[in-house]
Design an enzyme around this catalytic site. Structure first.
Site, mmCIF file in Angstrom:
data_model
loop_
_atom_site.group_PDB
_atom_site.id
_atom_site.type_symbol
_atom_site.label_atom_id
_atom_site.label_comp_id
_atom_site.label_asym_id
_atom_site.label_seq_id
_atom_site.Cartn_x
_atom_site.Cartn_y
_atom_site.Cartn_z
ATOM 1 N N GLY A 214 -3.421 0.040 5.756
ATOM 2 C CA GLY A 214 -2.341 0.160 4.723
ATOM 3 C C GLY A 214 -2.332 1.544 3.766
ATOM 4 C CB THR A 215 -2.610 4.830 4.898
ATOM 5 O OG1 THR A 215 -2.195 5.033 6.071
ATOM 6 C CG2 THR A 215 -4.352 5.012 4.990
ATOM 7 C CG HIS B 170 8.167 6.742 14.768
ATOM 8 N ND1 HIS B 170 7.728 5.817 15.359
ATOM 9 C CD2 HIS B 170 8.240 7.745 15.573
ATOM 10 C CE1 HIS B 170 7.160 6.274 16.669
ATOM 11 N NE2 HIS B 170 7.582 7.653 16.663
#
Length: 215
Positions: free
Chosen positions: A14-15, A114
């Site tokens: 979850g960065t 991405h």
């Protein structure tokens, strides 16, 4: 105007979610509010980050519980529609490919980040460290990150924001991954979410126009 409700889909640490939570705490999400986090992995640390930040809706929808991507997608759409009613869905390190039902349920309202400059090093199989392994194997001098709208084609939707990051001599996939996150992903994703929440994104074919100029 009421705040736009944001649901964030996660699979791991979850960065990128943390970057969004930090931006929200600084008042930098364009009036949007993260109201739910949904994890495809039981016990994902991203859920702890969401809990610590006081996100009201925390859900786990394990991919392994479903026989196919389509069945999983249908369950995800049902969960989001019935319990969250989001204006925006953000895929932040979400490692499950969803089928067309998701795009049909939330047209031009799903964002993905991405870790490469699309159309390079993207599509099926290009996720996580694999993306950076591909970039290093190809010998590129510049990589980066892209935030785009999600369509049925993996990593194929209209591009909202991109930022280049230098590839340095001696980089490993892990080192490059960290630099791309710090210099590009964690900056671009909150910015793109803010633009959406401010109604400043207009999609025309493959092109995303940013009304009022770039942030």
């Amino acid at each position: 105007m009421s705040a736009k409700r944001i649901a964030v889909l996660v699979s791991g640490g979850g960065t990128n979610l943390q970057a969004l939570l930090d931006a929200q705490a600084r008042g930098e999400l364009g009036g949007g509010e993260i109201t739910a986090v949904v994890s495809s992995t039981p016990g994902a640390y991203a859920l702890e980050r969401a809990r610590a930040a006081g996100v009201p809706g925390l859900y786990t929808l394990p991919r392994k519980d479903f026989a196919s991507s389509q069945h999983y997608t249908q369950a995800m759409v049902e969960l989001l529609k019935e319990r969250v009613a989001p204006d925006l869905v953000v895929m932040a390190g979400f490692l499950v490919i969803l089928t067309r039902e998701m795009v049909e349920a939330f047209p031009n309202a799903i964002l993905n980040v991405h870790p490469a400059l699309i159309p390079s090093f993207c599509g099926k199989g290009a996720y996580g460290l694999h993306v950076h392994e591909q970039a290093l194997a190809y010998g590129v001098k510049v990589t980066g990150a892209t935030v785009h709208f999600v369509t049925e084609e993996p990593d194929g939707g209209p591009i909202i924001l991109q930022k280049a990051v230098e590839v340095r001599e001696g980089d490993t996939p892990e080192v490059l991954q960290r630099r791309v996150m710090e210099e590009a992903e964690w900056q671009l994703l909150p910015r793109a979410v803010a633009l959406f929440c401010q109604d400043r994104l207009q999609v025309e074919g493959r092109t995303v126009h940013i009304k009022g100029g770039n942030l």
